[in-house]
Design an enzyme around this catalytic site. Sequence first.
Site, PDB file in Angstrom:
ATOM      1  N   LYS A  10      -2.923   3.882  -3.150  1.00 32.82           N
ATOM      2  CA  LYS A  10      -3.543   5.168  -3.767  1.00 32.82           C
ATOM      3  C   LYS A  10      -2.544   6.331  -4.197  1.00 32.82           C
ATOM      4  O   LYS A  10      -1.443   6.468  -3.501  1.00 32.82           O
ATOM      5  CB  LYS A  10      -4.549   6.257  -2.670  1.00 32.82           C
ATOM      6  CG  LYS A  10      -5.866   6.439  -3.214  1.00 32.82           C
ATOM      7  CD  LYS A  10      -6.216   7.181  -1.971  1.00 32.82           C
ATOM      8  CE  LYS A  10      -7.658   7.188  -1.688  1.00 32.82           C
ATOM      9  NZ  LYS A  10      -8.398   8.056  -0.917  1.00 32.82           N
ATOM     10  N   ASP A  57       0.968  -1.212   0.061  1.00 36.23           N
ATOM     11  CA  ASP A  57       0.061   0.143   0.139  1.00 36.23           C
ATOM     12  C   ASP A  57       0.718   1.305  -0.127  1.00 36.23           C
ATOM     13  O   ASP A  57       2.043   1.187   0.260  1.00 36.23           O
ATOM     14  CB  ASP A  57      -0.799   0.015   1.314  1.00 36.23           C
ATOM     15  CG  ASP A  57      -2.105  -1.036   1.107  1.00 36.23           C
ATOM     16  OD1 ASP A  57      -2.393  -1.265  -0.142  1.00 36.23           O
ATOM     17  OD2 ASP A  57      -2.536  -1.127   2.235  1.00 36.23           O
ATOM     18  N   MET A  74      -8.025   9.167   9.600  1.00 37.96           N
ATOM     19  CA  MET A  74      -8.880   9.510   8.458  1.00 37.96           C
ATOM     20  C   MET A  74      -9.882  10.597   9.048  1.00 37.96           C
ATOM     21  O   MET A  74     -10.638  10.495   8.419  1.00 37.96           O
ATOM     22  CB  MET A  74      -9.382   8.456   7.801  1.00 37.96           C
ATOM     23  CG  MET A  74      -8.505   7.270   7.392  1.00 37.96           C
ATOM     24  SD  MET A  74      -9.005   5.567   6.843  1.00 37.96           S
ATOM     25  CE  MET A  74      -9.275   4.896   8.396  1.00 37.96           C
TER      26      MET A  74
HETATM   27  C1  LIG Z   1      -6.562   3.374   6.125  1.00 39.46           C
HETATM   28  S1  LIG Z   1      -5.823   3.796   7.467  1.00 39.46           S
HETATM   29  C2  LIG Z   1      -4.715   2.798   8.105  1.00 39.46           C
HETATM   30  C3  LIG Z   1      -4.131   2.613   9.610  1.00 39.46           C
HETATM   31  C4  LIG Z   1      -3.153   1.490   9.831  1.00 39.46           C
HETATM   32  N1  LIG Z   1      -3.686   0.067   9.548  1.00 39.46           N
HETATM   33  C5  LIG Z   1      -2.406   1.728  11.177  1.00 39.46           C
HETATM   34  O1  LIG Z   1      -2.735   0.721  12.009  1.00 39.46           O
HETATM   35  O2  LIG Z   1      -1.849   2.517  11.559  1.00 39.46           O
HETATM   36  C6  LIG Z   1      -4.753   5.305   7.322  1.00 39.46           C
HETATM   37  C7  LIG Z   1      -4.709   6.263   8.409  1.00 39.46           C
HETATM   38  O3  LIG Z   1      -3.905   6.174   9.226  1.00 39.46           O
HETATM   39  C8  LIG Z   1      -3.322   7.166   9.664  1.00 39.46           C
HETATM   40  N2  LIG Z   1      -1.841   7.171   9.632  1.00 39.46           N
HETATM   41  C9  LIG Z   1      -1.277   6.105   8.985  1.00 39.46           C
HETATM   42  N3  LIG Z   1       0.081   6.137   9.265  1.00 39.46           N
HETATM   43  C10 LIG Z   1       0.350   7.388   9.598  1.00 39.46           C
HETATM   44  C11 LIG Z   1       1.434   8.458   9.980  1.00 39.46           C
HETATM   45  N4  LIG Z   1       2.888   7.952   9.470  1.00 39.46           N
HETATM   46  N5  LIG Z   1       1.291   9.481  10.355  1.00 39.46           N
HETATM   47  C12 LIG Z   1      -0.065   9.988  10.666  1.00 39.46           C
HETATM   48  N6  LIG Z   1      -1.088   9.199  10.528  1.00 39.46           N
HETATM   49  C13 LIG Z   1      -0.841   8.022   9.918  1.00 39.46           C
HETATM   50  C14 LIG Z   1      -3.954   8.285   8.905  1.00 39.46           C
HETATM   51  O4  LIG Z   1      -4.979   8.764   9.613  1.00 39.46           O
HETATM   52  C15 LIG Z   1      -4.224   7.416   7.601  1.00 39.46           C
HETATM   53  O5  LIG Z   1      -5.174   8.292   6.946  1.00 39.46           O
END
Ligand SMILES: C[S@@+](CC[C@H](N)C(=O)[O-])C[C@H]1O[C@@H](n2cnc3c(N)ncnc32)[C@H](O)[C@@H]1O
Length: 257
Positions: free
Chosen positions: A57, A35, A170
């Site tokens: 994406k 991803d 998100m």
């Molecule tokens: C589809 S969700 C996946 C979350 C992921 N499975 C996790 O456990 O971190 C994606 C969202 O996670 C958050 N996110 C993931 N990585 C991030 C990072 N390095 N910094 C800030 N937000 C993050 C954001 O809100 C992003 O839109």
Amino acid sequence: MTPRLTIVGAGPGDVDLVTVKAIKAIKSANVILYDALVNIELLDYASPKAELIFVGKRKGCYAYQQNQINELIVQRALRYGHVVRLKGGDPFIFGRGAEELDYAREYAIEVGVVPGISSSSAVPAYQGIPLTKRNASESFWVITGTTKSHKISGDIALAANSTATVVILMGMSKLSEIVQIFSNEGKSETAVAIIQNGTRPDEKVGIGKISTIESIVEEKQLSNPAIIIIGEVVNQRVDFTDIYQKADLAKHTAQKN
Ligand SMILES: C[S@@+](CC[C@H](N)C(=O)[O-])C[C@H]1O[C@@H](n2cnc3c(N)ncnc32)[C@H](O)[C@@H]1O
């Protein structure tokens, strides 16, 4: 050759925030589907013979729809053996890992999961924000800001009514609604942190209150991917800047000698 799917958590961004088990799975994969939030340096562990497929994406557009990803997993597993599905953070926290696993099982493909370090806890931690702390917070909620129907999650209002730390993933496109919900609960003065690209070199942070956070986001140009943390624990933040700088200094000194 046994068709196999391992859903693997790639951690929040810092390439070192990954488990040994994740690296073992990447090394043994015949095919890796990854991803956009996955640090691509992790792919260096893959066999040179492995097929690497980006399914995230790019510029706001999905390379593949979810049903196409499900089909790719099954087709590649049946043809080549071990498929690793590499996902940001933890695959079972807003990662759709469970859906992909269910689909593969319908084809009698062996499945497994390697949990990952979720952004929901690691990103605040890197900014010195504890999600729970004695006398400050007894629990935390991790909520998606946007549901499948693109509406704000009803759980945010429930969480705003509690004394818990609230972590929203998100949620950037729903920030005004989130601010409104917390204001309605009389929480305009509650502390908020927004962290974009947490644990990565391009990390950006905005700290404020419910009443000020929107102008801070505007001023600092904060956007996705970002995590929103709301609660007293934000005031308990430990500033690591000095510690990181000293560590860097130590590293340079060590290299010189
Ligand atoms: C589809 S969700 C996946 C979350 C992921 N499975 C996790 O456990 O971190 C994606 C969202 O996670 C958050 N996110 C993931 N990585 C991030 C990072 N390095 N910094 C800030 N937000 C993050 C954001 O809100 C992003 O839109």
